[in-house]
Every structure is written in C-alpha cells, then in structure tokens.
Enzyme design. Structure first.
Site, PDB file in Angstrom:
ATOM      1  N   CYS A 174      14.505  34.198  19.725  1.00  0.00           N
ATOM      2  CA  CYS A 174      15.359  35.307  20.169  1.00  0.00           C
ATOM      3  C   CYS A 174      15.704  35.172  21.642  1.00  0.00           C
ATOM      4  O   CYS A 174      16.857  35.328  22.043  1.00  0.00           O
ATOM      5  CB  CYS A 174      14.669  36.643  19.894  1.00  0.00           C
ATOM      6  SG  CYS A 174      15.597  38.081  20.479  1.00  0.00           S
ATOM      7  N   GLY A 194      10.920  32.828  16.611  1.00  0.00           N
ATOM      8  CA  GLY A 194      10.547  32.386  17.945  1.00  0.00           C
ATOM      9  C   GLY A 194      11.667  32.001  18.880  1.00  0.00           C
ATOM     10  O   GLY A 194      11.392  31.465  19.957  1.00  0.00           O
ATOM     11  N   GLY A 239       0.812  -1.203   0.000  1.00  0.00           N
ATOM     12  CA  GLY A 239       0.000   0.000   0.000  1.00  0.00           C
ATOM     13  C   GLY A 239       0.844   1.250   0.000  1.00  0.00           C
ATOM     14  O   GLY A 239       1.978   1.266   0.502  1.00  0.00           O
ATOM     15  N   ASP A 267      10.297  45.175  18.556  1.00  0.00           N
ATOM     16  CA  ASP A 267      11.328  44.279  18.032  1.00  0.00           C
ATOM     17  C   ASP A 267      12.016  43.565  19.195  1.00  0.00           C
ATOM     18  O   ASP A 267      12.513  44.224  20.126  1.00  0.00           O
ATOM     19  CB  ASP A 267      12.367  45.074  17.238  1.00  0.00           C
ATOM     20  CG  ASP A 267      13.479  44.187  16.727  1.00  0.00           C
ATOM     21  OD1 ASP A 267      13.209  43.349  15.848  1.00  0.00           O
ATOM     22  OD2 ASP A 267      14.606  44.308  17.239  1.00  0.00           O
ATOM     23  N   HIS A 298       0.048   1.645   9.631  1.00  0.00           N
ATOM     24  CA  HIS A 298      -1.218   1.943   8.963  1.00  0.00           C
ATOM     25  C   HIS A 298      -2.196   2.659   9.893  1.00  0.00           C
ATOM     26  O   HIS A 298      -3.395   2.652   9.659  1.00  0.00           O
ATOM     27  CB  HIS A 298      -1.866   0.649   8.447  1.00  0.00           C
ATOM     28  CG  HIS A 298      -0.994  -0.110   7.518  1.00  0.00           C
ATOM     29  ND1 HIS A 298      -0.263  -1.205   7.915  1.00  0.00           N
ATOM     30  CD2 HIS A 298      -0.705   0.089   6.201  1.00  0.00           C
ATOM     31  CE1 HIS A 298       0.429  -1.658   6.881  1.00  0.00           C
ATOM     32  NE2 HIS A 298       0.170  -0.899   5.836  1.00  0.00           N
ATOM     33  N   GLY A 308      26.153  44.664   9.524  1.00  0.00           N
ATOM     34  CA  GLY A 308      24.784  44.160   9.508  1.00  0.00           C
ATOM     35  C   GLY A 308      23.897  44.883   8.514  1.00  0.00           C
ATOM     36  O   GLY A 308      22.859  44.359   8.111  1.00  0.00           O
TER      37      GLY A 308
END
Length: 635
Positions: A454, A452, A52, A611, A216, A540
């Site tokens: 930092c 998520g 299958g 921020d 399964h 940066g």
C-alpha cells in the site's frame, strides 16, 4: 515419504500430460516415455536423456514429439541405475537406433556408458553425446571436465528436432555434438538448496550470493556480496564469453541464442489444510494449518495421522526476476559483446530443488541450429511463442492518443499563479509529501492485513503528482488540475488503489467543471468531495464501516458540510473535518473488513492495525487542511 518424491512426481506428470507414460517396472524403474512410441514400430532415432531428479522439469518435462523420446529419472541428485537406462533404451529404440544425451557428471557418464555398451551387445545402435557447458571454473586439469548444466536442454531440443526430421543416428549425434560445443552456461545462487528430509545448509550467509555453482548444491566458484542484477548479468556474460578460457567459440558479430534459466521451479514450501488426530492430545479431529516443507512433513507425520490434505503452492517460478535478467542480458550482449541475439528463452528449464537463483546459457547459432530450435515439439515444458525471427531491437508501440485529449497548448503550469492557484499548489504539495513520508508505515500495516505494498503504491502516485505539478498542472483552473492529478495517478498507480483514486478525481472534476472557473468556493469543494465519495462507493462497492479509505473520507465530508452550513470559517471547517478523517481511519481497527484483501484476514490480526488505505487518505486530507490553514493565517 521422502523416498517416494520422485515416483510421486512421475505419477503426477503422466496424469497431467496424456502424451506421456512410464514403464511397467515403475517405481523401481523410473522411465518416462512418449505414450505413442514403441520400439517395435518406431522408425526414427530415439533421443534419450536423464539423470538425477530434483532438476525438474529436466528431463522428464521435455519428453515429447520433437524433443526427447524418453527420460530416465534417478533419485534426487543421484544418477539413474544402469537397469533403468537399459530398460528405457529397449522400450523406445527401433532400427534407427538411439542417442543418449548425458550431462557431464561421473555417475551419469558411468551408468549411461555401461547401459549403452550392454545395449550394443544386444544389437541396438547407440551413440552418446556428453554435454559439459559449465563456464564458471578454469579449464580442469583432471578427468572430471566441465559440468553439464542448463545448456543441455538446448542440445536436447536440437537433437530431438533432427531426429524428428528423419536424420540418421550418425547425423543426429553429429548435430547434438556440434550443439554441445557451441553452448556455455554459468549460474548464480541466492540460497542453498534443501534436499528432501534434510536441514538446509547455512553455508551461504545473509546478503551473499554464490557465483558459478553447480546444480546439486555444491559450492560455487566464489561467494560475493549481493549486487544489482545488471552487474551480476554483466559478470556472468563476461565469464561465459571469456577469450582466456575460450569455452565457447563465440566472437563479435556472431549470432547467438540466450537462455535465462530459473534455478527454482517451485518453492517446496506449501500450505496444507490437514484434518488430524493428534496422538499426543485428547482432542481428535482438529483442523490444523501448516506452513511446511517436505522435510518437515516427516515430523508432522510422526505426530499426526493425516486423513486428507489439500496443498497449493505459495511459491512459483520467479518469472519477474528472470525477465529482469533477460532484459539486462540482451542489450549487454548486443552492445558490449557485439552479438546478434536471435532467440531468447526465459523460464525454468533445469532447476535445483528450492535453490533461488538463475543461470545464463549462450549458444552460438546458425540457420541449422535455429531451424531445430524453432521446430515444433509436443514436449510439455518447452516454451511456445519463441520461434521465428527476432528483431534486432524492440521499439515500443506508440501510445494511442485519447479522443478526449486536449492539445498541449491548453495544458501546463501557468506563467503566473492566481491566489487560488497558489493555495492549490501548496495544498497539493503538502498532501503528496504526507503520503511520501508515510510510505514505510503504510507498507508495514499492509504487510499484516494485505499484500504489503500500500505504501509503495501510494508513494508512486504521490511522487508522480509532485513531479507533474511542476510542468503540467493548470493550477489556476481547479477542475482541470484535479483532472490532471487523476491522470498522474492513473499512469503510475496500479491495483485497486490506483483505479479508485482515479475515479475519485474524475468525479470531483465533473462536479467542479460545472462551477465557475474564476474561483471555486469552499461549498463547491465540499460538494466535489461528496461526489467523489459517492463514485468510489458506487464502483468499488464499499461504504462506511467496510474498513476502506471511505471510513476516513465519509466522516470528513459529513463534518465539512455540517461546519460550512453552520457558517464556520472554511479553513477551520477543513481542520475539523480532517480530525474526523483521522478518527475515522483509526476506528477501522475495530471493523471487520468487507472489501479488499483484508477480508481474508482474521479479526484478531485486523484489530492490531488500522486500515492502511484509510490511514493514507486521512494523512493527505489532514496535510491539505493544515496547509490551507497556514496559508490563510499567513495572509
């Protein structure tokens, strides 16, 4: 449509890999075979497997020279029909005959068995090997037997290599049979799989895992609370190697092969950008963005006419989790069970739609088995880079020393701190602890405007600073201490934040290094801050108004210089500049991001949170200023 998922998968597979093809009876007959093989000319034993669909890449992804000659694909979790199996046998079987490798499920045994008998009546030489490697359940008393799981892939590889080496059908079958008796598998699931077009079962509640499940969606042998991965791995290995069930003939001192198999190959959750006509509304041509699963796609199609769609996966094989399991399993096998782990295969080999979890397979190995596993194959989903002798233990390569590294004697915490050294220590502690305490809020903000992490990233840097300060910071030398802070950050902080803070510290170090070692003035600290900001901006690419940490630091530096130039007390100037840092960080709510992952976020979402990087910078700066003020007030 749900009914088309298997045929569409096969179409994509053969388009991706030029060495694969499907039979002309497609889509009713779903057979993937080597494009270079024909029954009229093939002079080696054909190796065929299948079952299958929903377990991809098994089995079609393992078709290729040196492994499977063909794979027969049934519908999702349904055994392929006899006619398809028979068509596959006829397509690739030459005078050397063919071996059918079948997972031990009733439907597969019946359909492959009947096809084999029909092929034999037509004059084909056919052998069958049934693989039942499940070790989760007690020895069955009925006729069902052990289920066929991911260990089947190892059997496929061994049989394919034996066939490629020119062995006879009897010998290839014997190699496969022997391999099937040497392997055991057990799976662990963290979720229940979702069949296309159906609703996900809520059988497995939150915080639970299922041990010993099949592939399964059937229930496992037991449901348990979530446990650390090392505990789970240990339990699974004990179950497979149990001397009570004696499922695999493996004892201390044996050589083994380990396979860590991901039960989810690809999350079916996809992101679709769709141009639509909403049949229930009067505004055609809208662009809608959906997070959908294939089952939900049917609902979408009922309401919308889809003109085009572009889908890209948001989920993938959880390689990190699988590697963690592999890292726990190898030493466990070596130390707890006394086994020599000769090969480790980690990846998704036999999956179960979107089920989250993994299975572990262990196969007893000898030189013949290792030779077949190491043999070259062109099967697209067999892992490369695993063959060859594996050392009994991996010893890390020593870190090369930096050419600029100082001797150990020149660094380290002084036995006695100067007044400035004491102030510096208290300030560093306060700044780092502020970041530690802010971790969860930073992660919460960053989950809305970034990836998520930092808070977690900053936390790693802060805790490293607090730990390293106890031993390695020459606190009486301000410049060298700042340099060591940068080294702590570089060691543990990844991503953009880590490198930017390292640049920040390096620039401050260079500026302070030119100052007197006997004491750094407040004016020199302010100049070092400006040098750091300039370096971060240079490398940066951000400046004021870009919604970054510089939106906290730039106003802080400006106020600090202004107040110091006006002759204000340095500690007061520091406090006033920290207030500017907080205000600057808060003002990022009103800025459109021009740097970092936030540039991909809508203005509406950005306006809901500041921020995170700016808030982190303001937090440690403010804490440092308060610590300095308290120190001087106390004195």
């Amino acid at each position: 449509m749900v009914a088309d998922v298997v045929t569409e998968f096969i179409e994509g597979l053969v388009e991706t890999y030029p060495g694969l093809q499907f039979l002309d009876g497609f889509p009713q007959v779903k057979v993937v075979l080597r494009a270079d093989v024909s029954s009229a000319t093939y002079n080696k034993v054909a190796v065929i497997s299948g079952g299958g669909s929903g377990h991809e890449p098994a089995h079609a992804g393992f078709v290729g020279e040196g492994m499977l000659t063909a794979a027969i694909c049934g519908d999702v979790f349904a055994s392929p029909p006899v006619d398809s199996i028979l068509a596959g046998i006829r397509a690739v079987t030459g005078p050397m005959g063919c071996l059918l490798i079948v997972t031990n499920y009733t439907g597969d045994r019946l359909n492959f068995g009947l096809a084999a008998e029909q092929a034999k009546s037509e004059g084909y030489k056919v052998e069958i090997v049934i693989v039942g490697d499940d070790c989760a359940l007690p020895p069955p008393r009925g006729i069902a037997g052990r289920r066929g799981l991911a260990g089947t892939i190892l059997v496929n590889k061994i049989a394919g290599a034996a066939a490629a080496a020119g062995l006879s059908l009897a010998d290839v079958a014997a190699e496969a049979k022997r391999a099937s008796e040497m392997v055991g598998t057990m799976g662990v699931a963290l979720s229940v799989c979702t069949l296309p077009g159906q609703v996900t079962s809520d059988r497995l509640g939150p915080g639970k895992m299922e041990l010993g499940l099949g592939i399964h969606g059937e229930p496992g042998a037991a449901v348990a609370d979530l446990q650390p991965v090392d505990v789970v791995v240990s339990h699974v290995l004990k179950q497979i190697l149990s001397t009570e069930t004696n499922y695999v003939p493996i004892t201390r001192g044996n050589r083994v092969v380990l396979m860590i198999n991901g039960l989810i190959l690809l999350e079916w959750r996809m992101y679709w950008s769709v141009k639509t006509v909403d049949r229930n509304q009067d505004h055609p041509g809208r662009y809608l963005d959906f997070y959908i699963q294939p089952a939900a796609l049917l609902v979408v199609r009922e309401r919308f006419t889809i003109f085009y769609s572009v889908a890209c996966s948001l989920g993938a094989t959880p390689v990190m989790e699988l590697m963690i399991a592999a890292g726990k399993a190898v030493p466990n096998l070596q130390l707890e069970h006394g086994l020599a782990v000769e090969r480790v295969y980690t990846g998704s080999f036999m999956t179960s739609l979107d089920m989250a979890g993994f299975s572990i397979s262990i196969m007893k190995a000898d030189e013949v088995i290792l030779k077949h596993l190491d043999a070259t194959t062109k099967a697209p989903h067999w892992p490369v880079g695993v063959d060859g002798n594996r050392p009994p233990a991996k010893i890390p390569v020593p870190m090369p020393p930096s050419h600029s590294m100082k001797s150990d004697e020149s660094l380290g915490r002084p036995l006695q701190l100067s007044q400035q050294g004491h102030v510096l220590e208290v300030t560093i502690e306060a700044a780092a602890e502020a970041v530690v305490n802010l971790r969860d809020r930073l992660n919460e903000w960053d989950s809305k405007v970034g990836d998520g992490d930092c808070g977690s990233t900053m936390y790693r840097g802060a805790t490293a600073i607090l730990e390293d300060k106890k031993k390695y910071y020459p606190l009486n030398d301000a410049a060298e201490t700042v340099n060591e802070i940068g080294a702590s950050i570089r060691r543990v902080m990844g991503g953009t934040s880590g490198i930017l803070y390292h640049i920040f510290c390096k620039a401050a170090y260079a500026k302070l290094k030119a100052s007197s070692k006997s004491g750094i003035t407040s004016k020199q600290w302010a100049e070092a801050l400006e040098a750091s900001i300039a370096a971060v901006s240079k490398y940066g690419g951000a400046t004021a108004g870009y919604r970054t940490m510089l939106d906290a630091l730039i106003p802080a530096a400006a106020v600090l210089q202004e107040r110091l130039s006006a002759g204000i007390d340095p500690s007061t100037a520091f406090i006033l500049s920290s207030e500017a840092a907080i205000a600057g960080a808060e003002s990022t709510k009103h800025m459109q991001a021009q740097a970092g992952r936030s540039t991909y976020i809508s203005p509406e979402i950005l306006a809901s949170v500041p921020d995170p990087g700016a808030m982190a910078a303001a937090a440690w700066y403010r804490a440092a200023a308060l610590a300095v003020k308290d120190m001087y007030q106390a004195s």
